[in-house]
Design a protein around this motif. Structure first.
Motif, PDB file in Angstrom:
ATOM      1  N   PRO A  17       0.617  -1.631  -0.076  1.00 29.78           N
ATOM      2  CA  PRO A  17       0.022  -0.228   0.209  1.00 29.78           C
ATOM      3  C   PRO A  17       0.856   0.951   0.336  1.00 29.78           C
ATOM      4  O   PRO A  17       1.694   1.508   0.330  1.00 29.78           O
ATOM      5  CB  PRO A  17      -1.119  -0.019   1.418  1.00 29.78           C
ATOM      6  CG  PRO A  17       0.190  -0.994   2.548  1.00 29.78           C
ATOM      7  CD  PRO A  17       0.950  -2.008   0.937  1.00 29.78           C
ATOM      8  N   PRO A  18       0.282   2.345  -0.239  1.00 28.22           N
ATOM      9  CA  PRO A  18       1.298   3.585  -0.529  1.00 28.22           C
ATOM     10  C   PRO A  18       1.285   4.542   1.229  1.00 28.22           C
ATOM     11  O   PRO A  18       0.412   4.192   1.005  1.00 28.22           O
ATOM     12  CB  PRO A  18       0.348   4.620  -1.733  1.00 28.22           C
ATOM     13  CG  PRO A  18      -1.278   4.126  -1.726  1.00 28.22           C
ATOM     14  CD  PRO A  18      -0.762   2.569  -1.778  1.00 28.22           C
ATOM     15  N   ALA A  19       2.200   5.594   0.811  1.00 27.43           N
ATOM     16  CA  ALA A  19       1.967   5.772   2.210  1.00 27.43           C
ATOM     17  C   ALA A  19       1.646   6.992   1.842  1.00 27.43           C
ATOM     18  O   ALA A  19       0.955   7.689   0.982  1.00 27.43           O
ATOM     19  CB  ALA A  19       3.872   6.382   2.147  1.00 27.43           C
ATOM     20  N   CYS A  20       0.641   7.415   3.357  1.00 24.93           N
ATOM     21  CA  CYS A  20      -0.368   8.526   3.410  1.00 24.93           C
ATOM     22  C   CYS A  20       0.232   9.513   2.773  1.00 24.93           C
ATOM     23  O   CYS A  20      -0.300  10.728   2.059  1.00 24.93           O
ATOM     24  CB  CYS A  20      -0.687   8.939   4.796  1.00 24.93           C
ATOM     25  SG  CYS A  20      -2.190   7.429   5.321  1.00 24.93           S
ATOM     26  N   GLU A  21       1.282   9.983   2.704  1.00 22.32           N
ATOM     27  CA  GLU A  21       2.240  11.579   2.593  1.00 22.32           C
ATOM     28  C   GLU A  21       2.315  11.282   1.084  1.00 22.32           C
ATOM     29  O   GLU A  21       2.010  12.397   0.489  1.00 22.32           O
ATOM     30  CB  GLU A  21       3.891  10.719   2.854  1.00 22.32           C
ATOM     31  CG  GLU A  21       3.745  11.469   4.505  1.00 22.32           C
ATOM     32  CD  GLU A  21       3.136  10.379   5.453  1.00 22.32           C
ATOM     33  OE1 GLU A  21       3.601   9.116   4.785  1.00 22.32           O
ATOM     34  OE2 GLU A  21       3.201   9.885   6.968  1.00 22.32           O
ATOM     35  N   ASP A  22       2.177   9.772   0.199  1.00 21.11           N
ATOM     36  CA  ASP A  22       1.979   9.653  -1.408  1.00 21.11           C
ATOM     37  C   ASP A  22       0.856  10.477  -2.040  1.00 21.11           C
ATOM     38  O   ASP A  22       1.184  10.569  -3.076  1.00 21.11           O
ATOM     39  CB  ASP A  22       3.004   8.407  -1.528  1.00 21.11           C
ATOM     40  CG  ASP A  22       4.451   7.839  -1.267  1.00 21.11           C
ATOM     41  OD1 ASP A  22       4.879   9.421  -0.947  1.00 21.11           O
ATOM     42  OD2 ASP A  22       4.058   7.292  -0.999  1.00 21.11           O
ATOM     43  N   VAL A  23       0.156  10.134  -1.019  1.00 16.79           N
ATOM     44  CA  VAL A  23      -1.229  10.165  -1.922  1.00 16.79           C
ATOM     45  C   VAL A  23      -2.325  11.929  -1.570  1.00 16.79           C
ATOM     46  O   VAL A  23      -2.905  11.900  -1.965  1.00 16.79           O
ATOM     47  CB  VAL A  23      -2.089   8.797  -1.231  1.00 16.79           C
ATOM     48  CG1 VAL A  23      -1.515   7.886  -2.386  1.00 16.79           C
ATOM     49  CG2 VAL A  23      -3.318   8.656  -0.090  1.00 16.79           C
ATOM     50  N   ARG A  24      -2.066  12.160  -0.434  1.00 15.44           N
ATOM     51  CA  ARG A  24      -2.639  13.809  -0.149  1.00 15.44           C
ATOM     52  C   ARG A  24      -2.472  14.417  -1.020  1.00 15.44           C
ATOM     53  O   ARG A  24      -3.650  15.275  -1.496  1.00 15.44           O
ATOM     54  CB  ARG A  24      -1.846  13.949   1.688  1.00 15.44           C
ATOM     55  CG  ARG A  24      -2.267  13.087   2.454  1.00 15.44           C
ATOM     56  CD  ARG A  24      -2.514  12.706   4.338  1.00 15.44           C
ATOM     57  NE  ARG A  24      -2.756  12.274   5.083  1.00 15.44           N
ATOM     58  CZ  ARG A  24      -2.612  12.402   6.006  1.00 15.44           C
ATOM     59  NH1 ARG A  24      -0.488  12.802   6.576  1.00 15.44           N
ATOM     60  NH2 ARG A  24      -2.712  11.698   7.150  1.00 15.44           N
TER      61      ARG A  24
END
Length: 309
Positions: A17-24
Motif C-alpha cells: 500500500p502507498p504511504a499517506c504522504e504519497d497520496v495526500r
C-alpha cells in the motif's frame, strides 16, 4: 513475485500500500471546504465575511443560530381579505360577518362557523322580534313581569291551536242565575216543633264553561206571612236548620200577615265541573208555632253566581 507458475504453485504478485504522504498531495479543497495535507483532515470552512451566522455546534456540525424575530415585525406582513378580520395589535384573525339583511351565519358553541338549521329571515311582525338571522334571532316579543309573585309558578300559558294560531288560556267566565217563587196557603198551622218542614224549592243551573270548574256562590232569600192571634201567638221560620226569624204577638188584637225578608249567602262546597248541571235546593222550615199561629204565604229566592277562572 512468488511461485513457479504451476497449477499447484501459481505466481503471486504482492503490492505494498502507498504511504499517506504519497497520496495526500492528490487532493485539494474547493469553496466552503478546508483540507490539511499534513493530517489529511477535511472540514467545512465558514466564511470570514462580516455578518456570517454559520458556525460549528457543540457536536461539531454546522450551525446557523435561529434569529430573534418579534411579532411586531412580522404582523404587518399579513392582512385580512373578504370574510376575515385581522387585528394587527394582537395578530388575531376572525370571521367577518356580513351586515346584509338576512345573514344567518353565526359562531357555534365550539367557536366554529355555524348556520342554524332551518334558519330563515322574516319580516317584522306583531308579537315577534328579530329577523331570524344569526345576529338577530327570531324571538317572541314579551313584556316585563311586574308582579311580586313568581312568573314560573303563577303565569298563564300560551298554546298553538289546530290552525297554527297562538292562543291564550280560556277566558274567565261569570254567569248569574236567579229563581223566585211565591206560594199561597190556606192559613195552615205553624208546627210547634223547631225547624219543621215548610216547603221545598229547587231549580237547575249549568256551568257553561267547557274547560274549568266553576265556583258557585249562592244567595237564598225567604219571606213567610204569619197570622198571629192576640195574647201570645208566635211563629218562626228558617233556611233549613238555621232559624232566621221569630215573632211573638203580645198584643190584644190579631196580627195579620206579619213577615220579614231574610237573606243568606254561601258558596257550594264542591265546584261545578265543566258543563255540569246541578240542582239547587232550598228548604224553608217553620217552627215554634203557638197560640194558634198560622201561615198563608211563602216567598223564596235562589240566586247563583258561577265563576270560573
Amino acid at each position: 513475485m512468488d511461485g513457479t507458475g504451476s497449477t499447484a504453485n501459481p505466481y503471486v504478485i504482492s503490492v505494498e500500500p502507498p504511504a499517506c504522504e504519497d497520496v495526500r498531495g492528490c487532493f485539494s479543497a474547493g469553496d466552503g471546504i478546508s483540507f490539511d495535507e499534513s493530517t489529511g483532515v477535511i472540514s467545512a470552512r465558514p466564511s470570514a465575511d462580516e455578518g456570517n451566522g454559520v458556525s460549528f455546534g457543540s457536536d461539531g456540525g454546522l450551525l446557523v443560530p435561529a434569529s430573534e424575530v418579534s411579532c411586531e415585525d412580522v404582523r404587518p406582513c399579513f392582512s385580512a381579505g373578504d370574510g376575515l378580520t385581522y387585528d394587527e395589535a394582537t395578530g388575531e384573525f376572525g370571521p367577518d360577518f356580513s351586515a346584509d339583511a338576512g345573514n344567518n351565519l353565526t359562531t357555534g358553541s365550539d367557536g366554529g362557523l355555524y348556520v342554524p338549521t332551518g334558519a330563515a329571515t322574516v319580516s317584522a311582525a306583531c308579537g315577534l322580534t328579530g329577523d331570524g338571522s344569526g345576529g338577530s334571532p327570531l324571538a317572541a316579543a314579551v313584556g316585563t313581569w311586574s308582579l311580586p309573585c313568581d312568573v314560573t309558578a303563577n303565569a298563564g300559558q300560551v298554546y298553538c291551536d289546530a290552525n297554527g294560531v297562538l292562543r291564550s288560556e280560556p277566558r274567565g267566565m261569570a254567569n248569574f242565575y236567579s229563581f223566585s217563587e211565591t206560594r199561597e196557603y190556606a192559613n195552615l198551622p205553624v208546627p210547634s216543633g223547631q225547624d219543621q218542614p215548610g216547603d221545598h224549592f229547587e231549580f237547575e243551573v249549568t256551568n257553561p264553561d267547557p274547560c274549568r270548574p266553576a265556583l258557585a256562590v249562592i244567595e237564598r232569600e225567604a219571606d213567610v206571612d204569619f197570622v198571629l192571634p192576640a195574647n201570645g201567638g208566635g211563629a218562626a221560620y228558617g233556611h233549613g236548620t238555621d232559624e232566621m226569624y221569630y215573632v211573638d204577638n203580645q198584643g190584644n188584637a190579631v196580627s195579620d200577615d206579619v213577615h220579614a225578608h231574610t237573606t243568606k249567602v254561601f258558596a257550594l262546597a264542591t265546584p261545578l265541573a265543566p258543563g255540569e248541571t246541578r240542582m239547587l235546593t232550598f228548604d224553608v222550615t217553620l217552627g215554634r208555632g203557638k197560640g194558634g199561629a198560622t201561615y198563608n204565604r211563602i216567598q223564596a229566592f235562589i240566586r247563583c253566581l258561577l265563576i270560573s277562572l
